[in-house]
Every structure is written in C-alpha cells, then in structure tokens.
Design an enzyme around this catalytic site. Structure first.
Site: not given
Ligand code: RNT
Ligand code: ZN
Length: 419
Positions: A187, A226, A228, A259, A262, A286, A294, A296, A326
C-alpha cells in the site's frame, strides 16, 4: 465467571434449535476453527515501528489518542501481541510492516533491509506457533513526500522500488521458513491535495514501477495490492485508486486487498467479493471500521463486517480469502483493541457459518421472497451467542466479558508502567 455447565446447557439447546432450520452447529464450529486472522502488529504501538528515526506518522493516515502503555520496544510489542492472542481462539498470523525489523539499534534505511532483520521474528513466530505476513512501508520517511512509486523523480522512485523489491524478498524468506506463503501487502499513499494536471501520468509511472517490482517470481510469497480512496492532505487524487488496482490485479493476476475503510461510506465491500473472486486469484482483506472517513476505528460486530463474512461464506471462499485486520486506536487499551476487533471478526464469521443458507436458497429458487426475507430476519435472533461461548470454552479462552478483568490486570501490572 460464567459457569461451564451453563454454557454446555445453552449450547445443547442452541444446537437443537439450529438443527430445526437445517444448520449443523458442529460443522460451523469446525469451519470457524480453521479461520486464521492476520493480526496487524501496528495496533500495539500506534504504527511507530523500530527504525528509531524520529519523525511522525505520515502518508495521510493518522492515529488519534494518547492512552498510556504503547509498546516501545520489540520485546514489549511481542509480549503484547502474545497477550492479545491468548484471548483469541484459534491459530492466527501476525502481519509485520517493514519498519518493525529487529534492527538492534543499527540505522538501516528502507532500501537496505534484508531477511536477517526479520530472522528473530521468524524464530519468535515459530516458537509461538504463528505464521507471519508482511507489508512494505512507504510512509513516515524523509523520502515519503506525496509520491513514492509514482514519483516522476527517478531517484525517489528507484529508492522505493528497491525497498519494495526487498520486502518481497523478505516475504519469500519468511514464507519459506514457515512453509506457508507469506502474504505481502503493498500500500502506498501516493496522491495529491488538488487534482493534478494529469491524472494519467502518475498512474502510468506506478504501473511501470509495479511491473518492475513484480518482475521477480517468488514461490513462498503472494503479492497483494491495496487501493485507497483518499488520505489526509491528499484528498483530491489517489494514484492507486480501486479502479487502478482492480485493473492491475486482473491483468497481472495479483491479489487485490480490500480495506473496508477505503471506499465511499455507502459502498458495499461485501458486494465486491464475488466479482473479485471471478477475476482475481484470491482476496486479501483489511477489516477496519471507518467512521465518516478512513478513521481505522476498532472493528466491532456491525452490519458491514457481517455482510462481508456472510458473502465469503456464501461464496464458499474461505480458502481464497485472507482475513487481515487493520485499525489503530490509541484512545483505549491497545491489547483490548486487538481482542475486541478479532473476536468481533470471528463472531461475524460464526454468524455467517450458522446461516440457514440451504433453506434460503431453496426459497429463492422457488420465488418465495417473503419467506426468504422472514428467515433472514429470524436468523438474527437465533441463539448464536451460546455457540460462540462454547467456541471460546473449547479453545480455552475467556468466555464473554471475562477477558476484561484480565486485560485490566495486564494494564495495571505492565502497560501502565511504561512511561
Ligand atoms: C492505510 C492502509 C494501510 C495501513 C497499514 C499501516 O490507509 O489501510 O493498510 O493502514 O499499512
Ligand atoms: Zn489497510
């Protein structure tokens, strides 16, 4: 403490209740036991790693909070990971980032990392019956800027190509040592705050960089890419968008990482699973929880995660989907954050495995859509909690909320003393 015989009794009743709608609880538990999560190592230390180069987290991602007890050393991190694991039933994996190497105080730049920097991780994983996955790290570095692999400046771009190539090499060595392919996730944050004069240009550069990176074939690692939507400060344009990686993944037979944070917030990630499975080899997930962006947040058992798990089970694709987590929350106990998110993900899969799929499909086949919807609704209140409790009991991990007090104890004995 919830009494064992109560759990047993409730489980027996639940088993009979599920049998009425044609669901075999024992089979569901057996399948659940085979699901490995890939736990992200970076929740334990707020995505800092062990490079000792100072500087803050960049790349458009952000950890909020300053709850005490962050793991500051490799030993602390490992200790915390094992602690978290002890509350999660089953066999799991840990996902490392390149910045988590065992550098022993040495200054090792990203284009200098080697398998030997991860040797102690391999040993540690072996000792603890774990498997490892890997991630290249393009953020939090002087050369990160807004563009890495998509940078028109060849010195910067080559630096990141070298880094990523080395990450694949390291992943292959990890995979070989554990005799199980190491999933390597790529990513990068590349993008811009405003719309560039040429969106195409940077995507062409990224395409070339990836082709160069992937030109070596490896046997013991698998490449995951990955996408985004946007990063903080990089809101208008993301070079590696979902369309970009979907196209790249389909044309080069690479694994696309989904993810769950994302995508546009009303977009269904679950809906992508069956489409991706038709055209790409496998899927990397993820699992995260976006709140408005995003962000997290710690994964909880919500409809998004449930839909995703259900879709994977309905596609009979548990062997083609890799379930990574993640998220990073620094406002609560970090070990607790792992445990909540992992257990929530497992619960989602259990619920999916307990779905009366055969009956639902029969209704669908016969055009009986009221019956299909009604059964789906009723399935939500079937006694799955009793099955979950039994799963925890059988696997020797705390049942229900019993882990709260244990994590509190670890906090007062260990993490709260880290100043
Ligand atoms: C970031 C991505 C990525 C990170 C990690 C730390 O938006 O989701 O995967 O969260 O690699
Ligand atoms: Zn991620």
């Amino acid at each position: 403490m919830i009494k064992e015989n109560l759990i047993q009794q409730a489980f027996e009743v639940a088993t009979e209740r599920y049998a009425v709608i044609g669901v075999d609880v024992h089979k569901a538990l057996e399948s659940l036991g085979k699901i490995s999560l890939s736990l992200h190592c970076w929740q334990a230390d707020d995505v800092v790693g062990f490079e000792n180069r100072g500087g803050s987290l960049t790349g458009g991602i952000q950890v909020t909070g300053d709850y005490p007890g962050r793991a500051r050393t490799i030993d602390e991190l490992r200790m915390d990971l094992l602690k978290a694991k002890s509350y999660i039933a089953g066999k799991h994996r840990f996902s490392l980032h390149a910045i988590y190497g065992d550098f022993q105080g040495e200054k090792v730049d990203r284009d200098e990392i080697e398998p030997r920097h991860f040797e102690s991780w391999i040993q540690w994983a072996r000792t603890n019956g774990l498997k490892l996955d890997f991630n290249s790290t393009s953020f939090s570095h002087l050369k990160s800027g807004n563009l890495t692999l998509a940078n028109p400046d060849d010195t910067i771009r080559d630096f990141w190509i070298e880094h990523t190539k080395r990450c694949r090499w390291i992943s292959d060595e990890i995979g070989k040592a554990q005799e199980d392919p190491c999933m390597m996730n790529l990513w990068i944050h590349d993008g811009s705050k405003e719309v560039p004069a040429s969106r195409l240009r940077y995507r062409q550069i990224l395409e070339r960089s990836l082709d160069e990176i992937f030109s070596t074939e490896y046997r013991w690692m698998k490449d995951c890419i990955e996408a985004k939507l946007f990063g903080i400060g990089l809101e208008s344009y993301t070079v590696g968008s979902y369309d970009f990686y979907l196209g790249y993944g389909v044309s080069r037979k690479k694994i696309v990482t989904l993810d769950t944070g994302h995508f546009h917030l009303t977009e269904s990630v679950a809906d992508k699973v069956s489409a991706l499975l038709l055209f790409t080899p496998e899927i990397m997930l993820h699992v995260s929880r976006p709140i408005r962006w995003d962000s997290d947040h710690v994964v909880i058992l919500n409809d998004d995660v449930l839909d995703l798990a259900r879709e994977i089970v309905r596609c009979d694709a548990l062997d083609r989907v890799h379930i990574g987590l993640d998220y990073f929350d620094a406002t609560i106990n970090r070990i607790g954050a792992y445990v909540i998110g992992s257990r929530a993900t497992q619960k989602a899969f259990l619920l999916a495995l307990l779905e009366p799929t055969a009956l639902l499909r029969q209704y669908e086949e016969e055009g009986r859509y009221f019956e299909r919807l009604a059964l789906q609704e009723e399935a939500k209140s079937l006694p799955w909690g009793a099955v979950w409790d039994m799963y925890c009991l059988q696997n020797g991990v705390p049942v229900g909320e019993d882990y709260i007090a244990e994590i509190e104890k670890y906090e007062s004995d260990i993490t709260s003393r880290r100043k």
